[in-house]
Design an enzyme around this catalytic site. Sequence first.
Site, PDB file in Angstrom:
ATOM      1  N   HIS A 114     -22.150   1.623  -0.179  1.00 57.38           N
ATOM      2  CA  HIS A 114     -21.108   2.636  -0.535  1.00 57.38           C
ATOM      3  C   HIS A 114     -21.693   4.351  -0.406  1.00 57.38           C
ATOM      4  O   HIS A 114     -22.961   4.289  -0.626  1.00 57.38           O
ATOM      5  CB  HIS A 114     -20.978   2.489  -2.032  1.00 57.38           C
ATOM      6  CG  HIS A 114     -19.678   2.910  -2.378  1.00 57.38           C
ATOM      7  ND1 HIS A 114     -19.491   4.417  -2.604  1.00 57.38           N
ATOM      8  CD2 HIS A 114     -18.377   2.581  -2.708  1.00 57.38           C
ATOM      9  CE1 HIS A 114     -18.354   4.746  -3.093  1.00 57.38           C
ATOM     10  NE2 HIS A 114     -17.582   3.467  -3.271  1.00 57.38           N
ATOM     11  N   ARG A 166     -12.597  10.920  -4.455  1.00 56.08           N
ATOM     12  CA  ARG A 166     -12.239  11.347  -3.034  1.00 56.08           C
ATOM     13  C   ARG A 166     -10.858  11.247  -3.011  1.00 56.08           C
ATOM     14  O   ARG A 166     -10.214  12.158  -2.391  1.00 56.08           O
ATOM     15  CB  ARG A 166     -12.963  10.500  -2.023  1.00 56.08           C
ATOM     16  CG  ARG A 166     -14.306  11.164  -1.808  1.00 56.08           C
ATOM     17  CD  ARG A 166     -15.375  10.479  -0.904  1.00 56.08           C
ATOM     18  NE  ARG A 166     -15.951   9.043  -1.548  1.00 56.08           N
ATOM     19  CZ  ARG A 166     -15.783   7.772  -0.930  1.00 56.08           C
ATOM     20  NH1 ARG A 166     -15.571   7.877   0.226  1.00 56.08           N
ATOM     21  NH2 ARG A 166     -16.277   6.732  -1.844  1.00 56.08           N
TER      22      ARG A 166
END
Length: 481
Positions: A256, A279
């Site tokens: 990740h 995000r």
Amino acid sequence: MSTANNTQAIVIGGGLAGLSATNTILDLGGNVLLLDKNTAFGGNSVKAASGINAAPTQLQFDQHVSDSVNTFYNDSILSAKSKAKPELLRTLTSKSSSAVDWLSERFGLQMDQLSRLAGHSEPRTHRGTHPDYPFKPLAFVLVDQTEKFAASHPDRLQIKKNARVTRLLTNPNHDKVFGVEYMDLSDKSNHTVYGPVVLATGGYAADYSDDSLLKLYHPEALSLSTTNGPYCTGDGHKMVMSIGGSTVDLDLVQIHPTGFVDPKDPTALTKFLAAEALRGSGAVLLTSQGRRFCDELGYRDYVTGEMMKLKSPVYLVLNSAAAEEVANFIKFYSFKGLMKKMKAEELCSTLNCTKDELASTFSEYNRAAKGEIPDEFGRKYFGKTPLELTDTFTVGEVVPVLHYTMGGVQVDTQSRVLSTNGNVIDGLFAAGEIVGGIHGENRLGGSSLLACVVFGRLAGQGASSTMLRRFIASSTSTASS
Ligand SMILES: Cc1cc2nc3c(=O)[nH]c(=O)nc-3n(C[C@H](O)[C@H](O)[C@H](O)COP(=O)(O)OP(=O)(O)OC[C@H]3O[C@@H](n4cnc5c(N)ncnc54)[C@H](O)[C@@H]3O)c2cc1C
Ligand SMILES: *[C@@H]1O[C@H](CO)[C@@H](O)[C@H](O)[C@H]1NC(C)=O
Ligand SMILES: *[C@@H]1O[C@H](CO)[C@@H](O)[C@H](O)[C@H]1NC(C)=O
Ligand SMILES: *[C@@H]1O[C@H](CO)[C@@H](O)[C@H](O)[C@H]1NC(C)=O
Ligand SMILES: *[C@@H]1O[C@H](CO)[C@@H](O)[C@H](O)[C@H]1NC(C)=O
């Protein structure tokens, strides 16, 4: 085997997959023994805060999002690339909407927030809250309700924590499983229990041990920190392999891009995840020169790859509107000291760039968001804009971290574990992160919780019908003998 051996199913692992299987079996009338080696249920599932994917759902309809099983399926196939397993992705996506309905109806979860995570062409990641636990990830609700049920119905559901399953009991051919052996970690005593088995032991992204599957299949990964709890050591995988069960894609580990660097303990092996929802709300990733370097909502493997090419530290930066949209996350990360609120001056000194560099990055981003120019990195969804120097920012440093193991035990579309010769192993089911191949080369955010529920319920149904079939067989043989 006597009938007494066929009145309960054994579920191993109290994360979302194990709890989905457990409650399915209970609803179908079976009894369950639920074992977990940890001192608390929940596993990685209670860390999962970004949510669960589904399409099409009532919430999407209410928010005028036009989505479909086929769109979700196509997005998943694209993300899975060459390793896609169409039949498993069909099962996953076509049962997604009913999985979310089940969470709402069976457990009272209110799915009231939608977000768009990387690689999804529509907002379809559902975040649920429960009136009694407003800010907790959804798996907490299942943990709590399952424990309450066990307390009020000890005859139906027996739970044992601190109980590490060490072995599957099989017939000599290894094509039939009829129980497990576990060790009570409080006094090191061993116990044998009987029944069809659901393995829901999670992944192996925290296995730094000598017999680690990471070490065997992806040794470079061992240099990274992990977001996973220390119990994610691939126990279920190893037990399945030891009886000739089949595995797939064990070398595929999801790294990740955004694990938080804790300023108080920058080299810690376990790191908190900066949820992808950040995000999704509009956060950008900036180098120390204040530059963007990727489509922040690209696939995880792509973003990670771009980060690894940089020599610079990377910072996750949210403007005030984006921070407002994910306020619950920000509150938690700030409390943990992982993110900090700051004005542009401090952002420049934190990153080590000039205001002009920042201004030029912001202006390009804003123009791309307005559609005046194509985004340099191909970002399509910009979240909360504009980015302005006069704003207040929420900022944290991030690094790539081990996060999820795509590989695992091979199952069919009914969650039955397959042997290396492709046959079904009778009485053995697997669900959750232990299952390999569903997400191919790259898992989409929000699809793991979905796989836990969809395959957990299938495993629960399979274990229930195995119990009934074996019970009937043993009672007829008892009656006739
Ligand atoms: C920080 C973080 C955030 C995430 N966010 C999301 C998200 O928002 N959306 C999403 O879809 N996915 C997310 N994921 C991925 C997802 O949470 C996991 O893949 C999923 O929860 C795995 O569920 P599981 O039930 O398979 O395993 P787990 O929830 O990990 O549970 C496994 C359980 O099995 C027990 N166990 C293991 N071995 C044994 C043994 N030998 N005997 C007895 N018990 C054993 C463990 O103690 C553990 O309790 C996230 C993961 C992390 C780490
Ligand atoms: C269950 O089956 C096992 C193996 O066949 C046997 O040894 C055991 O005695 C049985 N247990 C009960 C309660 O009948
Ligand atoms: C999914 O992909 C197939 C094959 O590429 C295409 O024919 C179909 O129109 C797509 N469906 C959706 C809803 O995107
Ligand atoms: C319990 O089983 C383990 C193997 O899983 C073994 O190493 C241990 O010696 C056993 N303990 C006892 C007390 O039999
Ligand atoms: C900060 O940037 C300047 C100019 O680019 C550079 O010389 C300096 O080494 C950087 N400092 C750090 C700590 O990276």
